[in-house]
Write an enzyme that holds these catalytic residues in place. Structure first.
Site, PDB file in Angstrom:
ATOM      1  N   LYS A  71       0.802  -1.230   0.000  1.00  0.00           N
ATOM      2  CA  LYS A  71       0.000   0.000   0.000  1.00  0.00           C
ATOM      3  C   LYS A  71       0.840   1.288   0.000  1.00  0.00           C
ATOM      4  O   LYS A  71       0.408   2.307  -0.523  1.00  0.00           O
ATOM      5  CB  LYS A  71      -0.948   0.012   1.192  1.00  0.00           C
ATOM      6  CG  LYS A  71      -2.148  -0.906   1.035  1.00  0.00           C
ATOM      7  CD  LYS A  71      -3.022  -0.804   2.273  1.00  0.00           C
ATOM      8  CE  LYS A  71      -4.392  -1.373   2.038  1.00  0.00           C
ATOM      9  NZ  LYS A  71      -5.304  -1.082   3.154  1.00  0.00           N
ATOM     10  N   ASP A 107     -10.215   3.649   2.039  1.00  0.00           N
ATOM     11  CA  ASP A 107     -10.488   3.120   3.386  1.00  0.00           C
ATOM     12  C   ASP A 107     -11.192   4.158   4.273  1.00  0.00           C
ATOM     13  O   ASP A 107     -12.099   3.819   5.037  1.00  0.00           O
ATOM     14  CB  ASP A 107      -9.189   2.686   4.080  1.00  0.00           C
ATOM     15  CG  ASP A 107      -8.660   1.367   3.541  1.00  0.00           C
ATOM     16  OD1 ASP A 107      -9.460   0.572   3.004  1.00  0.00           O
ATOM     17  OD2 ASP A 107      -7.442   1.129   3.656  1.00  0.00           O
TER      18      ASP A 107
END
Ligand code: ATR
Length: 285
Positions: A71, A107
């Site tokens: 990520k 997210d």
């Protein structure tokens, strides 16, 4: 839907990748909307991330989700990265638009939507966030903007302190940082309205673990656990028993996925289809 010469490809990269729910949710969503797209999981080693993203350009792969441990690494190889992903130094969604790669992090918006769609509004409230890892950082950014007060507690205090310092400047409000000691959890929880567990504590195979003593949970608290395996974590069970409002980790999983889907397809995500696909799969594992 049968694949054709025009099928657009999306996928997820990570290592390990075998347990990802992304192909299940996205293929169900593509089918429901009769979109000529297919979604695959790619196991990509850390040393191959740059090659994988060049491959994304070369093969005209439309979109990728990014999961552990890539990520942050992918940020080095993208053409543009949106502000929330830059701030949290974490990208979970890539869009390929004419060979230019755009990075996003869904997210934070996923967590916010999961709360709101389940009747929990952070505006005017105090949020206690446990964790300061990749997912927690994205959630913290969203909560720093939306809530009235935020406290971030992490096993390792330094990342929580760094995150709080960064977000204080951006959101222009005081953000408390501390450790996950029982005392700090108790002190911060007593005047909080929303508790979010963004650590991996409670995840299978250690499903009997929780960071929060059951006696600290109250009916006027809303609790979201981002762990979705098991479907109901120990924290969620304890919160339910205490009469608190509980938002399952599956909700955040679905809404972060829905946001990625919308980035790739430009279509409104069939959230209920994605929820059922994820739940059906999780009930079998
Ligand atoms: P993710 O991308 O899912 O957020 P991560 O970035 O590895 O994963 O973050 C994991 C989070 O869970 C971190 O906040 C981690 O705390 P540390 O920063 O101290 O490592 C937290 N975590 C993992 N195991 C934990 C445990 N046994 N007790 C408390 N916190 C834990």
């Amino acid at each position: 839907m049968a694949m054709t010469g025009k099928t657009r490809v999306c996928g997820v990269i990570g290592d390990p990748i075998e347990h990802t729910l992304s192909p299940i949710m996205h293929n169900a969503a593509f089918n429901a909307l009769k979109l000529d797209y297919a979604f695959l999981a790619f196991k990509v080693k850390p040393s191959e991330v740059e090659n994988a993203l060049n491959g994304m350009r070369a093969l005209n792969i439309r979109g990728l989700n990014v999961t552990m441990p890539h990520k942050s690494t992918v940020l080095n190889f993208l053409d543009r990265v949106d502000l929330s992903a830059q701030i949290v130094n974490s990208v979970n969604t890539i869009l390929n638009k004419e060979s230019k790669l755009f990075g996003f992090n869904t997210d934070g918006v996923g967590a916010l939507k999961a709360l709101r769609e389940n009747g929990v509004e952070p505006k005017g409230r105090k949020v206690l966030l446990l964790g300061a890892g990749g997912a927690a950082r994205a959630i913290a950014y969203a909560m720093a903007k939306e809530s009235d007060e935020l406290a971030v507690l992490n096993r390792t205090v330094k990342p929580a302190q760094e995150l709080a310092k960064l977000l204080e400047k951006l959101a222009n409000k005081k953000i408390f940082a501390g450790s996950l000691s029982p005392k700090e959890i108790q002190q911060n929880l007593q005047d909080s309205d929303i508790l979010i567990n963004a650590t991996s504590v409670g995840m299978k195979p250690k499903a009997e673990e929780s960071l929060v003593a059951p006696k600290l949970l109250r009916p006027d608290l809303a609790v979201m656990d981002i762990v979705y395996n098991p479907l109901e974590t120990k924290l969620a069970k304890d919160a339910k028993a205490a009469g608190a409002k509980v938002v399952s980790g599956v909700e955040m999983l679905i809404y972060q996925g829905a946001a990625s889907f919308e980035i790739w397809t430009g279509k409104s995500a069939p959230v209920e289809v994605m929820r059922q696909a994820a739940l059906n799969h999780l009930m079998k594992v």
